[in-house]
Structure formats: structure tokens, C-alpha cells
Design an enzyme around this catalytic site. Structure first.
Site, PDB file in Angstrom:
ATOM      1  CG  ASN A 131     -61.149  14.769  23.247  1.00 44.15           C
ATOM      2  OD1 ASN A 131     -62.094  15.933  22.501  1.00 44.15           O
ATOM      3  ND2 ASN A 131     -61.478  14.311  23.879  1.00 44.15           N
ATOM      4  CG  HIS A 144     -58.212   9.147  18.826  1.00 35.19           C
ATOM      5  ND1 HIS A 144     -56.602  10.327  19.057  1.00 35.19           N
ATOM      6  CD2 HIS A 144     -59.107  10.605  19.602  1.00 35.19           C
ATOM      7  CE1 HIS A 144     -56.945  10.297  20.241  1.00 35.19           C
ATOM      8  NE2 HIS A 144     -58.183  10.431  20.458  1.00 35.19           N
ATOM      9  CG  LEU A 145     -64.295  10.955  13.856  1.00 37.77           C
ATOM     10  CD1 LEU A 145     -64.465  12.418  14.304  1.00 37.77           C
ATOM     11  CD2 LEU A 145     -64.019  10.610  12.078  1.00 37.77           C
ATOM     12  CG  HIS A 146     -62.941  10.410  21.279  1.00 39.20           C
ATOM     13  ND1 HIS A 146     -62.981   9.081  21.372  1.00 39.20           N
ATOM     14  CD2 HIS A 146     -62.856  10.555  20.672  1.00 39.20           C
ATOM     15  CE1 HIS A 146     -62.273   9.467  22.190  1.00 39.20           C
ATOM     16  NE2 HIS A 146     -61.895  10.924  21.634  1.00 39.20           N
ATOM     17  N   GLY A 154     -58.807  17.686  26.402  1.00 39.89           N
ATOM     18  CA  GLY A 154     -59.278  16.125  26.805  1.00 39.89           C
ATOM     19  C   GLY A 154     -58.518  14.945  26.041  1.00 39.89           C
ATOM     20  CD  GLN A 155     -54.563  14.725  20.948  1.00 38.50           C
ATOM     21  OE1 GLN A 155     -54.491  16.179  20.597  1.00 38.50           O
ATOM     22  NE2 GLN A 155     -54.445  14.116  19.749  1.00 38.50           N
ATOM     23  CB  SER A 156     -55.798  11.057  26.902  1.00 37.88           C
ATOM     24  OG  SER A 156     -56.299  10.328  26.344  1.00 37.88           O
ATOM     25  CG  ASP A 204     -62.331   4.271  23.722  1.00 36.26           C
ATOM     26  OD1 ASP A 204     -62.032   5.759  23.468  1.00 36.26           O
ATOM     27  OD2 ASP A 204     -61.944   4.353  25.014  1.00 36.26           O
TER      28      ASP A 204
HETATM   29  P1  AMP Z   1     -58.910  11.214  24.170  1.00 38.59           P
HETATM   30  O1  AMP Z   1     -58.868  11.299  24.936  1.00 38.59           O
HETATM   31  O2  AMP Z   1     -59.325  11.726  23.104  1.00 38.59           O
HETATM   32  O3  AMP Z   1     -57.196  11.536  23.393  1.00 38.59           O
HETATM   33  O4  AMP Z   1     -58.932   9.544  23.211  1.00 38.59           O
HETATM   34  C1  AMP Z   1     -58.527   8.882  23.598  1.00 38.59           C
HETATM   35  C2  AMP Z   1     -59.288   7.068  23.964  1.00 38.59           C
HETATM   36  O5  AMP Z   1     -58.360   6.732  23.221  1.00 38.59           O
HETATM   37  C3  AMP Z   1     -59.885   7.316  25.057  1.00 38.59           C
HETATM   38  O6  AMP Z   1     -61.229   7.902  25.263  1.00 38.59           O
HETATM   39  C4  AMP Z   1     -58.931   6.231  25.566  1.00 38.59           C
HETATM   40  O7  AMP Z   1     -59.834   5.623  26.575  1.00 38.59           O
HETATM   41  C5  AMP Z   1     -58.929   5.367  24.541  1.00 38.59           C
HETATM   42  N1  AMP Z   1     -57.609   4.482  24.296  1.00 38.59           N
HETATM   43  C6  AMP Z   1     -56.930   4.722  25.061  1.00 38.59           C
HETATM   44  N2  AMP Z   1     -55.800   3.482  24.696  1.00 38.59           N
HETATM   45  C7  AMP Z   1     -56.589   2.382  23.977  1.00 38.59           C
HETATM   46  C8  AMP Z   1     -56.320   1.407  23.513  1.00 38.59           C
HETATM   47  N3  AMP Z   1     -55.686   0.713  23.944  1.00 38.59           N
HETATM   48  N4  AMP Z   1     -57.270   1.116  22.968  1.00 38.59           N
HETATM   49  C9  AMP Z   1     -58.393   1.284  22.437  1.00 38.59           C
HETATM   50  N5  AMP Z   1     -58.689   2.535  23.411  1.00 38.59           N
HETATM   51  C10 AMP Z   1     -57.924   3.175  24.080  1.00 38.59           C
END
Ligand code: AMP
Length: 113
Positions: A86, A99-101, A92-94, A30
Site C-alpha cells: 500500500n 513493507h511487503l504484505h 490504506g498505508q498506515s 502481522d
Molecule cells: P499498511 O496498512 O499497508 O501500512 O499495513 C500496516 C500493517 O502493519 C497492518 O496490517 C497492521 O496490522 C500491521 N502492524 C501495525 N503495527 C504492527 C506491529 N507492531 N506488529 C506487527 N504488525 C503491525
């Protein structure tokens, strides 16, 4: 999807610290780590999120977990780690590519924020 950042990482078109890749999934660090170990494990095929998963996706979804287990072992965090997905903006999905954290290397509290 051509403009999806995680699709571009999977295809090698955007920079990332890829630590594992097979025909189904890719794992990379990440960009903004929330723990000493913070890895994202994503399906290679674009799936926007949990709200869009279909029965045909089940083998791929299972692979996310077996890869999480393997990486947790390889990264030495088997004493305790957290897997987070998320789903939707309120959670909090952005990035809208499933994706699995995989988070580890520190204690975690419950309930989460
Ligand atoms: P979420 O908020 O669950 O959608 O998680 C998205 C994650 O993607 C966040 O933890 C970001 O820090 C990470 N992220 C976004 N862009 C990148 C990228 N280019 N490379 C690696 N991680 C990223």
C-alpha cells in the site's frame, strides 16, 4: 528512525513474531492478520514508502521479493499467495516504513477492495 514501530521491531526493541532476518530485511507476523498466513517483510533501513524509494534501494527491494518467495515455500502457500504494498493513505498505508504484505492460506478475489 527512532520512533518508527517497524524500525523498533527490526532492532528488537518492540515485540514481534520475527520469522526471518538478514542484513537487509526482516519478516514478522502481522499483528492483525487478514489471512491464515500474513507476514510483513520490511527493509531493515528506514524507507517511508514506495514514494521514497531511490535507485540505490534496488538491491534491498529485490531482497523483499526473494524472501517472500522463500517464506511462501516454507509456509506451504505456493498454490497461491498475494503480495501487497500500500502506497499512501488513500491506498490504506498506515505504517510509513515500506513493507511487503505476504498473504496466503485462503482464496483472494480481484479487484481488491
Ligand atoms: P499498511 O496498512 O499497508 O501500512 O499495513 C500496516 C500493517 O502493519 C497492518 O496490517 C497492521 O496490522 C500491521 N502492524 C501495525 N503495527 C504492527 C506491529 N507492531 N506488529 C506487527 N504488525 C503491525
Amino acid at each position: 528512525m527512532s520512533d518508527c514501530i517497524f524500525c523498533r521491531i527490526v532492532r528488537g526493541e518492540a515485540p514481534a513474531q520475527i520469522i526471518y532476518q538478514d542484513e537487509e530485511v526482516t519478516a514478522f507476523r502481522d499483528l492483525n492478520p487478514q489471512a491464515p498466513v500474513h507476514v510483513l517483510i520490511v527493509p531493515n533501513r528506514h524507507i517511508a514508502g514506495v514514494a521514497q524509494v531511490e535507485p540505490d534501494d534496488e538491491p534491498t527491494l529485490g531482497r523483499l521479493f526473494t524472501v517472500a518467495r522463500r517464506l511462501a515455500e516454507e509456509m506451504g502457500i505456493t498454490e497461491g499467495y498475494r503480495l501487497v504494498v500500500n502506497s499512501g493513505p488513500l491506498a490504506g498505508q498506515s505504517v510509513f516504513h515500506l513493507h511487503l504484505h505476504l498473504l496466503g492460506g485462503r482464496p483472494f478475489r480481484w479487484p481488491p477492495g
